[in-house]
Motif scaffolding. Structure first.
Motif, PDB file in Angstrom:
ATOM      1  N   SER A 141       0.640  -1.260   0.055  1.00  0.00           N
ATOM      2  CA  SER A 141      -0.065  -0.036  -0.366  1.00  0.00           C
ATOM      3  C   SER A 141       0.853   1.319   0.180  1.00  0.00           C
ATOM      4  CB  SER A 141      -0.905  -0.072   1.264  1.00  0.00           C
ATOM      5  OG  SER A 141      -0.312  -0.042   2.418  1.00  0.00           O
ATOM      6  N   SER A 142       2.084   1.021   0.298  1.00  0.00           N
ATOM      7  CA  SER A 142       2.999   2.180   0.157  1.00  0.00           C
ATOM      8  C   SER A 142       3.167   2.925  -1.110  1.00  0.00           C
ATOM      9  CB  SER A 142       4.569   1.881   0.810  1.00  0.00           C
ATOM     10  OG  SER A 142       5.118   0.799   0.172  1.00  0.00           O
ATOM     11  N   VAL A 143       2.875   1.918  -2.130  1.00  0.00           N
ATOM     12  CA  VAL A 143       2.691   2.456  -3.597  1.00  0.00           C
ATOM     13  C   VAL A 143       2.051   3.871  -3.756  1.00  0.00           C
ATOM     14  CG1 VAL A 143       3.850   0.471  -4.703  1.00  0.00           C
ATOM     15  CG2 VAL A 143       1.349   1.028  -4.584  1.00  0.00           C
ATOM     16  N   VAL A 144       1.066   4.039  -2.760  1.00  0.00           N
ATOM     17  CA  VAL A 144       0.064   5.069  -3.063  1.00  0.00           C
ATOM     18  C   VAL A 144       0.815   6.319  -2.871  1.00  0.00           C
ATOM     19  CG1 VAL A 144      -1.881   3.617  -2.465  1.00  0.00           C
ATOM     20  CG2 VAL A 144      -0.831   5.055  -0.744  1.00  0.00           C
ATOM     21  N   SER A 145       2.154   6.421  -2.311  1.00  0.00           N
ATOM     22  CA  SER A 145       2.630   7.610  -2.324  1.00  0.00           C
ATOM     23  C   SER A 145       2.839   8.323  -3.336  1.00  0.00           C
ATOM     24  CB  SER A 145       4.235   7.571  -1.646  1.00  0.00           C
ATOM     25  OG  SER A 145       4.991   6.519  -2.388  1.00  0.00           O
ATOM     26  N   VAL A 146       2.895   7.571  -4.798  1.00  0.00           N
ATOM     27  CA  VAL A 146       2.888   8.186  -5.975  1.00  0.00           C
ATOM     28  C   VAL A 146       1.715   8.980  -6.409  1.00  0.00           C
ATOM     29  CG1 VAL A 146       4.278   6.259  -7.001  1.00  0.00           C
ATOM     30  CG2 VAL A 146       1.648   6.306  -7.157  1.00  0.00           C
ATOM     31  N   ILE A 147       0.795   8.940  -5.558  1.00  0.00           N
ATOM     32  CA  ILE A 147      -0.456   9.719  -5.796  1.00  0.00           C
ATOM     33  C   ILE A 147      -0.640  10.735  -4.609  1.00  0.00           C
ATOM     34  CG2 ILE A 147      -1.733   8.663  -7.534  1.00  0.00           C
ATOM     35  CD1 ILE A 147      -3.552   7.445  -5.385  1.00  0.00           C
ATOM     36  N   GLU A 158       0.811   7.866   3.495  1.00  0.00           N
ATOM     37  CA  GLU A 158       0.548   6.574   4.291  1.00  0.00           C
ATOM     38  C   GLU A 158       2.005   6.288   5.402  1.00  0.00           C
ATOM     39  OE1 GLU A 158       3.305   5.796   2.218  1.00  0.00           O
ATOM     40  OE2 GLU A 158       2.914   3.649   3.126  1.00  0.00           O
ATOM     41  N   LEU A 159       2.271   5.243   5.893  1.00  0.00           N
ATOM     42  CA  LEU A 159       3.108   5.127   6.870  1.00  0.00           C
ATOM     43  C   LEU A 159       4.589   5.230   6.526  1.00  0.00           C
ATOM     44  CD1 LEU A 159       4.121   4.324   9.673  1.00  0.00           C
ATOM     45  CD2 LEU A 159       3.913   1.939   9.314  1.00  0.00           C
ATOM     46  N   LEU A 160       4.735   4.826   5.181  1.00  0.00           N
ATOM     47  CA  LEU A 160       6.369   4.899   4.719  1.00  0.00           C
ATOM     48  C   LEU A 160       6.645   6.385   4.182  1.00  0.00           C
ATOM     49  CD1 LEU A 160       8.883   3.913   3.727  1.00  0.00           C
ATOM     50  CD2 LEU A 160       8.109   2.844   1.766  1.00  0.00           C
ATOM     51  N   TYR A 161       5.437   6.721   3.581  1.00  0.00           N
ATOM     52  CA  TYR A 161       5.859   8.128   3.032  1.00  0.00           C
ATOM     53  C   TYR A 161       5.945   9.119   3.919  1.00  0.00           C
ATOM     54  CZ  TYR A 161       4.863  11.651  -0.452  1.00  0.00           C
ATOM     55  OH  TYR A 161       4.807  12.899  -1.332  1.00  0.00           O
ATOM     56  N   SER A 162       4.948   9.065   5.133  1.00  0.00           N
ATOM     57  CA  SER A 162       5.164   9.987   6.152  1.00  0.00           C
ATOM     58  C   SER A 162       6.621   9.917   6.780  1.00  0.00           C
ATOM     59  CB  SER A 162       4.253   9.490   7.239  1.00  0.00           C
ATOM     60  OG  SER A 162       2.973   9.380   6.889  1.00  0.00           O
ATOM     61  N   GLY A 163       7.342   8.892   6.692  1.00  0.00           N
ATOM     62  CA  GLY A 163       8.655   8.591   7.274  1.00  0.00           C
ATOM     63  C   GLY A 163       9.428   9.427   6.268  1.00  0.00           C
ATOM     64  N   GLN A 164       9.309   9.116   4.872  1.00  0.00           N
ATOM     65  CA  GLN A 164      10.016   9.800   4.236  1.00  0.00           C
ATOM     66  C   GLN A 164      10.196  11.186   4.149  1.00  0.00           C
ATOM     67  OE1 GLN A 164       8.027   7.759   0.596  1.00  0.00           O
ATOM     68  NE2 GLN A 164      10.260   6.470   0.514  1.00  0.00           N
ATOM     69  N   LEU A 165       8.864  11.814   4.302  1.00  0.00           N
ATOM     70  CA  LEU A 165       8.728  13.304   4.462  1.00  0.00           C
ATOM     71  C   LEU A 165       9.596  13.834   5.628  1.00  0.00           C
ATOM     72  CD1 LEU A 165       4.805  13.651   3.787  1.00  0.00           C
ATOM     73  CD2 LEU A 165       6.582  14.293   2.133  1.00  0.00           C
ATOM     74  N   ILE A 166       9.562  13.100   6.719  1.00  0.00           N
ATOM     75  CA  ILE A 166      10.397  13.393   7.895  1.00  0.00           C
ATOM     76  C   ILE A 166      11.803  13.378   7.502  1.00  0.00           C
ATOM     77  CG2 ILE A 166      11.017  12.918  10.239  1.00  0.00           C
ATOM     78  CD1 ILE A 166       8.190  11.957  10.751  1.00  0.00           C
ATOM     79  N   TYR A 167      12.366  12.255   6.976  1.00  0.00           N
ATOM     80  CA  TYR A 167      13.894  12.214   6.912  1.00  0.00           C
ATOM     81  C   TYR A 167      14.398  13.077   5.634  1.00  0.00           C
ATOM     82  CZ  TYR A 167      13.565   7.913   3.578  1.00  0.00           C
ATOM     83  OH  TYR A 167      13.208   7.338   2.527  1.00  0.00           O
TER      84      TYR A 167
END
Lengths: 307, 263
Positions: free
Chosen positions: A226-232, A236-245
């Motif tokens: 479900s982390s692939v939804v970061s493309v739109i 979600e969880l992984l994308y939130s982390g990516q935004l932080i780091y």
């Protein structure tokens, strides 16, 4: 050949069988302990993991929001995909050529294209279909809306994940249904049970039993991809982390936080799977007692070698 | 021990088969079988494997669709309706209603493994005949006591022996209050020491006047219980008669050859 004299009196204990020795089991245990110790040592003493940073982000509201989004995406998509998957499975097994063909084409299409592409297409549906309307064909329109107002990142994500997952679950459920012995349907037929009753009360419960393990795999897979939804741009969880780091450059500790949460959820899903397997497995356990407790002695069995 | 609906005061046989034909691919399994079974009779179908016994039995409740011929149970065409001199297949719901009055016991029991013994017996009466749960359970308890399984009502089928499972299967069939019971090699999958308990239950049923058609290799049972024995070979009933005639002094060469092997 050894012949025992009939009247030999022997110590009864000498007839008790001594279990075979299993030296490799001990070697394996020692090796495993060493590996675990080495990994644990690295985790605990290597400062680069930055456990203090992990601790600060573990309950960060942005991470928890992302976790919630991931859970919602997974649960809603899985529920919709299960319903649609069941329908697809029944269609593929039906006698009619039309439902069989339609389900086959659906599965071919949705399983055959990358979910990433499907998500992007759903998100950009407005390019293909500027407005959506529901009505009687060539008659009055009952409902009409701009596609852009219906397709939010969230609905696009649900559509993309659920419709894709349904294709996989459909095949899993179909294999479960096929695995049920034909004699079951015959016995139900002979009793005069209706087709719906035969399916719902006799075939489906037995099909779901074998469907649970692969379907749980799918649920866990769905949770993570479900982390692939970061493309739109849905955080979600992984994308939130990516935004932080992306801002703080604390890449490793933030990803560790993300992994910890994935592991927590996967653990809960695994427990749910075991519970479901036990519930649907009632009456199927090997060994005479239908009430034998399958949980007891899992490790004891491993050690004693009675798998 | 009452399991049967009141006898219909008709003169005609309960089961009438006329010219039953069935083909699987290029192999013609049934080649025009005629058979009558009167109410209260026990008919044993014997013959080598592949002779068409089981297929014939399965045509009686339309589990197998005959290619040609008529099956009448209680004077009613099974699976078809005659219109304008031709046979038309009935809608599935009508066929199911007809099947509900015909009990069937399978070689491999075919109990529902995910349901307890009690649920196996009550499901069809509740769903098909519309019994209340309490009425269905009362009947089920009676029937399970009759087949000697009262203590096993809450067990799951897999925890029972083959003989016990087959007795549950008989109780499940009887719970529908059938006027005809079909048995498809009911003891062939059982260990030798378990055959007797199943045959005992069937003997009791026969003594109660249940009409039964039994595909079997148990010649002892046929001799003792059957009112008629029919010998099948290559898709036809070659010879039929009371067991004391057919099993003792068979007239047909093929019957003699078969019996010399199994007796």
């Amino acid at each position: 050949m050894t012949v025992l004299p009939a009247n030999t009196t022997r110590d009864e204990d000498s007839d008790v069988v001594v279990p075979r020795r299993r030296p490799w089991r001990w070697v394996g245990t020692v090796v495993s302990v060493l590996i675990v110790a080495a990994v644990a040592n690295s985790f605990l003493t290597n400062p680069n993991y930055q456990w203090d940073v992990v601790a600060t982000y573990l309950f960060d509201p942005r991470i928890l929001d992302g976790l919630l989004t991931t859970l919602q995406l997974t649960v809603v998509s899985m529920v919709l995909a299960s319903a649609l998957g069941l329908l697809l499975a029944v269609m593929r097994l039906s006698r009619g050529r039309l439902p069989r063909g339609a389900a086959g084409v659906y599965i071919w299409l949705f399983r055959g294209t990358p979910v990433l592409v499907q998500l992007i297409l759903w998100y950009n549906l407005a390019i293909l279909v500027p407005s959506v309307s529901i009505g009687i064909p060539f008659g009055p329109t009952l409902f009409s809306a701009q596609t852009n107002t219906i397709i939010t990142p969230w609905t696009a994500a649900i559509l993309g994940l659920a419709l894709n997952e349904a294709a996989y679950l459909g095949e899993i459920i179909r294999s479960g249904i096929v695995s049920v012995d034909r004699g079951q349907t015959e016995a139900a037929n002979a009793l005069g049970l209706s087709r719906v009753d035969t399916f719902r009360r006799i075939v489906l419960p037995q099909a779901l039993r074998v469907t649970v393990p692969p379907a749980s795999n799918e649920a866990i897979g769905l949770l993570k991809y479900s982390s692939v939804v970061s493309v739109i741009a849905l955080p979600e969880l992984l994308y939130s982390g990516q935004l932080i780091y992306a801002r703080t450059y604390e890449t490793i500790p933030v990803l560790l936080v993300v992994c910890i949460w994935y592991l927590v959820v996967v653990t809960l899903l695994t427990l749910l799977e075991h519970w479901l397997e036990r519930r649907l497995g009632v009456g199927f356990r090997t060994g005479a007692g239908g009430d034998a407790n399958p949980r007891k002695g899992r490790w004891a069995r491993w050690w004693s070698g009675n798998h | 021990m009452v399991v049967r609906q009141p006898l219909t005061p008709t003169e005609q046989p309960l089961v009438q088969l006329r010219g039953i034909r069935k083909r699987f691919g290029s192999h013609e399994v049934l080649r025009g079988v005629d058979l009558d079974v009167d109410t209260g009779q026990v008919l044993c179908l014997v013959g080598a494997s592949g002779s068409g016994k089981s297929t014939l039995l399965r045509c009686i409740n339309h589990l197998e669709r005959p290619d040609a011929g008529r099956v009448l149970v209680g004077g009613e065409l099974v699976g078809y309706v005659e219109r304008d001199g031709r046979l038309h297949e009935l809608p599935e719901s009508r066929i199911r209603a007809q099947r509900a009055g015909i009990g069937m016991v399978f070689q491999h029991f075919n109990l529902f493994p995910h349901l307890t013994v009690l649920e196996n017996v009550v499901t069809a009466p509740m769903r098909v005949l519309g019994y209340s749960r309490s009425a269905a359970e009362a009947t089920a308890h009676d029937l399970l006591a009759r087949v000697g399984l009262a203590p096993k009502v809450d067990a799951y089928p897999r925890s029972l022996s083959g003989g016990q499972q087959q007795r549950v299967a008989i109780a499940r069939g009887l719970a529908m209050r059938p006027r005809l019971m079909l048995f498809d090699e009911p003891t062939s999958a059982l260990d030798p020491e378990l055959v007797g308990e199943v045959l005992d239950v069937m003997r009791g049923l026969a003594a109660d006047g249940m009409t039964m058609i039994v595909v079997t290799h148990e010649m002892g049972f046929a001799r003792e219980v059957a009112s008629q024995v029919a010998f099948m070979s290559e898709g036809l009933i070659v010879e039929q008669g009371p067991p004391q005639d057919l099993l003792v002094a068979p007239r047909h060469e093929r019957t003699r050859a078969f019996l010399s092997k199994v007796l």
